[in-house]
Design an enzyme around this catalytic site. Structure first.
Site, short mmCIF file in Angstrom:
data_model
loop_
_atom_site.label_atom_id
_atom_site.label_comp_id
_atom_site.label_asym_id
_atom_site.label_seq_id
_atom_site.Cartn_x
_atom_site.Cartn_y
_atom_site.Cartn_z
N GLY A 126 2.78 2.65 10.79
CA GLY A 126 3.77 3.71 10.61
C GLY A 126 4.51 4.10 11.88
N GLY B 141 2.97 -0.84 4.34
CA GLY B 141 3.09 0.57 3.97
C GLY B 141 4.55 0.92 3.72
N GLY B 142 5.18 1.54 4.71
CA GLY B 142 6.53 2.09 4.57
C GLY B 142 7.54 1.18 3.89
N HIS C 235 -9.46 1.63 5.18
CA HIS C 235 -8.18 1.85 5.85
C HIS C 235 -8.34 2.88 6.96
CE1 HIS C 235 -3.99 2.85 6.52
NE2 HIS C 235 -3.69 1.73 5.88
N GLU D 292 -6.59 5.27 7.84
CA GLU D 292 -6.32 6.66 7.44
C GLU D 292 -7.53 7.27 6.75
OE1 GLU D 292 -2.71 5.73 5.35
OE2 GLU D 292 -1.76 5.23 7.25
N GLU E 23 -5.37 -4.29 10.85
CA GLU E 23 -4.33 -3.27 10.98
C GLU E 23 -4.57 -2.49 12.26
OE1 GLU E 23 -2.42 -2.37 6.90
OE2 GLU E 23 -3.97 -0.90 7.28
N ASN F 31 0.87 -1.17 0.00
CA ASN F 31 0.00 0.00 0.00
C ASN F 31 0.91 1.22 0.00
OD1 ASN F 31 -1.76 2.07 0.42
ND2 ASN F 31 -2.39 1.44 2.48
N TRP F 32 1.02 1.84 -1.15
CA TRP F 32 1.97 2.95 -1.29
C TRP F 32 1.44 4.26 -0.72
CZ3 TRP F 32 4.12 2.12 -6.96
CH2 TRP F 32 5.08 1.09 -6.92
N LYS F 33 0.18 4.28 -0.33
CA LYS F 33 -0.42 5.51 0.22
C LYS F 33 -0.12 6.68 -0.73
CE LYS F 33 -0.09 3.35 4.70
NZ LYS F 33 0.09 3.45 6.14
N SER G 11 3.64 -1.77 10.48
CA SER G 11 5.09 -1.83 10.73
C SER G 11 5.72 -3.17 10.34
CB SER G 11 5.40 -1.49 12.20
OG SER G 11 5.01 -0.15 12.47
P1 13P Z 1 3.18 0.66 7.69
O1 13P Z 1 3.66 -0.64 7.10
O2 13P Z 1 3.92 1.86 7.18
O3 13P Z 1 3.08 0.60 9.18
O4 13P Z 1 1.67 0.87 7.15
C1 13P Z 1 0.77 -0.17 7.28
C2 13P Z 1 -0.44 0.16 6.50
O5 13P Z 1 -1.17 1.06 6.84
C3 13P Z 1 -0.73 -0.64 5.31
O6 13P Z 1 -2.00 -0.38 4.82
#
Ligand code: 13P
Length: 253
Positions: free
Chosen positions: A171, A231-232, A95, A97, A165, A9-11, A210
């Site tokens: 993050g 994510g990251g 999600h 966010e 999640e 998930n590149w956000k 994470s």
């Molecule tokens: P991180 O891997 O950066 O913690 O993000 C997780 C996430 O929100 C994937 O959708």
């Protein structure tokens, strides 16, 4: 058997040029892998070019969001039909966010899931508790509510993938412990069984929060973990390839 699924998930990261450069490095690192699914969810503006670059690869095109109407006067929104037209296969919905910054409610999320299923798009449905909810022992209540409302009147789970999640793990570098993941995933599976009986055993439950090459081995070796939503660490082709090749990471833990 549930096929393992690793999703990036590149956000709100990467221009088209940066996204294509990622693929140049990433595709050769995973191109012989065929026993699991790999997905990448770039931003909307990258979907067409990334989709073209993913043709004839083992990587699935995913979207990060969608609107629930087919078309109309909804400035700034994108419909399931439009995603389908670009060969998107999975859509991330709910999600944390989106819940937090864009005020998406369980009801909105439910409408989005229904709209995707109607267009034969698969859904990665995200749920998870905040730190305050966990500390006040409300984790299971929250997961139960999110599942019941998010999946209301969705009678066939064939197109569904769930993603647990925990908001506090996203993050932050604070990955959930194996015990916390195992307990939450078992609870989610039990809730899915109440809705879908034996079909619940087919639904994949991903973990997100994470995830790194350093912790992927034990996460993937946790009961009821069928993959990860990253994510990251998914922004770096080498790191994401190491996550996809999770069996090889044991020595790093
Ligand atoms: P991180 O891997 O950066 O913690 O993000 C997780 C996430 O929100 C994937 O959708």
């Amino acid at each position: 058997m549930r096929t393992k699924f690793c999703v990036a998930n590149w956000k709100m990261h990467k221009t088209v040029k940066e996204a294509l450069a990622f693929l140049q490095d990433f595709i050769p690192l995973v191109d012989e892998i065929n026993d699991r699914e790999i997905g990448i969810a770039p931003t909307f503006v990258c979907l067409e070019s990334i989709g073209n670059a993913l043709k004839d690869t083992n990587i699935k095109l995913c979207a990060q969001n969608v609107f629930y109407e087919k078309k109309g006067a909804y400035t700034g929104e994108i419909s399931p039909i439009m995603l389908k037209d670009l060969n998107v296969e999975y859509v991330i919905i709910g999600h944390s966010e989106r819940r937090k910054y864009f005020y998406e409610t369980d009801e909105i999320i439910n409408r989005k899931i229904k709209a995707c299923i109607d267009e034969k798009l698969n859904v990665i449905f995200c749920i998870g508790e905040t730190i305050e909810e966990r500390q006040s022992n409300k984790t299971f209540d929250v997961l139960k509510r999110q599942i019941e409302k998010g999946l209301e009147n969705i009678n066939n789970p064939d197109a569904l993938v769930l993603a647990y999640e925990p908001v506090w793990a996203i993050g932050t570098g604070m990955v959930a412990s194996q015990a916390q993941i195992e307990e939450a995933h078992a609870f989610i599976r039990s809730q899915l069984k109440e809705l879908y009986y034996e079909k619940a055993d087919m639904i994949r439950i991903l973990y997100g929060g994470s995830v790194t090459p350093e912790n992927i081995y034990s996460i993937m070796n946790t009961e009821n973990v069928d993959g990860v939503l990253v994510g990251g660490a998914s922004l770096d082709p080498v790191k994401f390839a190491r996550i996809v090749r999770y069996e090889e990471q044991r020595r790093n833990e």
